[in-house]
Write a protein that holds these residues in place. Structure first.
Motif, mmCIF file in Angstrom:
data_model
loop_
_atom_site.group_PDB
_atom_site.id
_atom_site.type_symbol
_atom_site.label_atom_id
_atom_site.label_comp_id
_atom_site.label_asym_id
_atom_site.label_seq_id
_atom_site.Cartn_x
_atom_site.Cartn_y
_atom_site.Cartn_z
ATOM 1 N N ARG A 216 16.400 31.976 -11.476
ATOM 2 C CA ARG A 216 17.538 31.825 -11.555
ATOM 3 C C ARG A 216 18.233 30.851 -12.438
ATOM 4 N N GLN A 217 17.582 29.493 -12.313
ATOM 5 C CA GLN A 217 17.684 28.429 -13.208
ATOM 6 C C GLN A 217 17.197 28.760 -14.518
ATOM 7 N N GLU A 220 19.396 30.926 -16.300
ATOM 8 C CA GLU A 220 20.540 30.512 -16.913
ATOM 9 C C GLU A 220 20.496 29.537 -18.135
ATOM 10 N N ALA A 223 20.170 32.033 -21.168
ATOM 11 C CA ALA A 223 20.996 33.405 -20.988
ATOM 12 C C ALA A 223 21.439 33.508 -22.635
ATOM 13 N N ARG A 236 25.298 39.386 -17.331
ATOM 14 C CA ARG A 236 26.042 39.188 -16.087
ATOM 15 C C ARG A 236 25.306 40.021 -15.000
ATOM 16 N N ARG A 239 22.168 38.061 -13.773
ATOM 17 C CA ARG A 239 22.499 36.824 -13.063
ATOM 18 C C ARG A 239 23.043 37.274 -11.772
#
Length: 275
Positions: A216-217, A220, A223, A236, A239
């Motif tokens: 996830r990090q 991001e 992104a 989105r 995420r």
């Protein structure tokens, strides 16, 4: 599978580890990096299987090929690895050629049900979730016809404590057709009809929560590049998928099982977990 895994190697390369491992890592300590933890996961799988040089391995659902190449390189086995994702198989074959392992690792673009030949070890990491309960007995039959008399294997899969469908949003947007089974569902349909003995079960759900936190990090941080590849709606959605999945494993809503098994009448099995 095609809808999820054929989104493009460039997309996954943005936020996976160097090995392109898209399954739960194993963190010997929380301080280990994702790269270190994915290597540790592959080594842990090999140690659980007690791989020996010269053995023949069948891997069902090989992803981008990292485990198959690791087994051949580090443990001296030969591997036939199957996957129906064209993107992943192309990447895996290129890696095998670049590393000089094409003679020891064969990457086959085909369904696991079509596997041919005999093996000493059967391994599947992250595929069972896509098989579906209706085909668990089919998978068990493939294992039964493939394993030698002294053969053994390992299944690594996302599961549940109680039967239940995957979240409807995840099924629609991220993993069409996926189903996380309970241990009894797997034992009764994959192992029991073929007299396969379960030797060891480990739950690594907290390791998957840590893996997802790392993904996830990294997602991001990339992104804007992901949005240029797809669109803001895609960003989105993914995420939410990564954050929601992290929460599911952290709270015990979802489980990550590793199950080691062998022929029911085989005594060529570990005396303890360590030898």
């Amino acid at each position: 599978v095609h809808r999820h895994y054929d989104l493009g190697n460039d997309f996954y390369r943005l936020w996976l580890d160097d090995e392109m491992s898209y399954t739960c890592a194993y963190f010997p300590t929380p301080a280990h990096t994702l790269e270190e933890a994915q290597i540790a996961k592959m080594d842990r799988v090999c140690q659980k299987l007690r791989l020996r040089p010269g053995e023949r391995v069948i891997e069902a659902g090989c992803g981008w090929g990292s485990l198959a190449l690791f087994m051949a390189r580090q443990y001296g086995v030969t591997v036939r690895a199957l996957n129906i994702s064209a993107e992943q198989i192309a990447h895996a074959r290129a890696r095998a050629a670049a590393e000089g392992l094409s003679d020891r690792v064969e990457f086959i673009e085909d369904d696991y049900r079509n596997v041919q030949g005999e093996c000493d070890v059967f391994v599947s990491v992250g595929m069972l979730e896509h098989v579906g309960p209706a085909d668990y007995s089919t998978l068990g039959g493939v294992v039964d016809r493939s394993l030698t008399a002294q053969g053994r294997g390992l299944l690594h899969f996302i599961g549940r404590n109680r039967p239940g469908e995957l979240n409807p949003w995840i099924r629609k947007r991220i993993f069409p057709g996926a189903y996380p089974p309970t241990l009894p569902e797997v034992f009764s349909s994959v192992f029991e009809p073929w007299n396969l003995s379960v030797l060891d079960v480990e739950n690594l759900r907290l390791h998957y929560a840590q893996t997802l936190d790392q993904w996830r990090q990294r997602f991001e941080a990339s992104a804007s590049e992901v949005e240029s590849m797809f669109d803001d709606t895609f960003v989105r959605a993914w995420r939410l998928y990564l954050a929601g999945s992290q929460a599911a494993f952290a709270t015990g809503w979802m489980q990550l099982f590793q199950v080691v098994f062998a022929r029911g009448d085989s005594n060529t099995i570990p005396w303890t977990r360590t030898c």
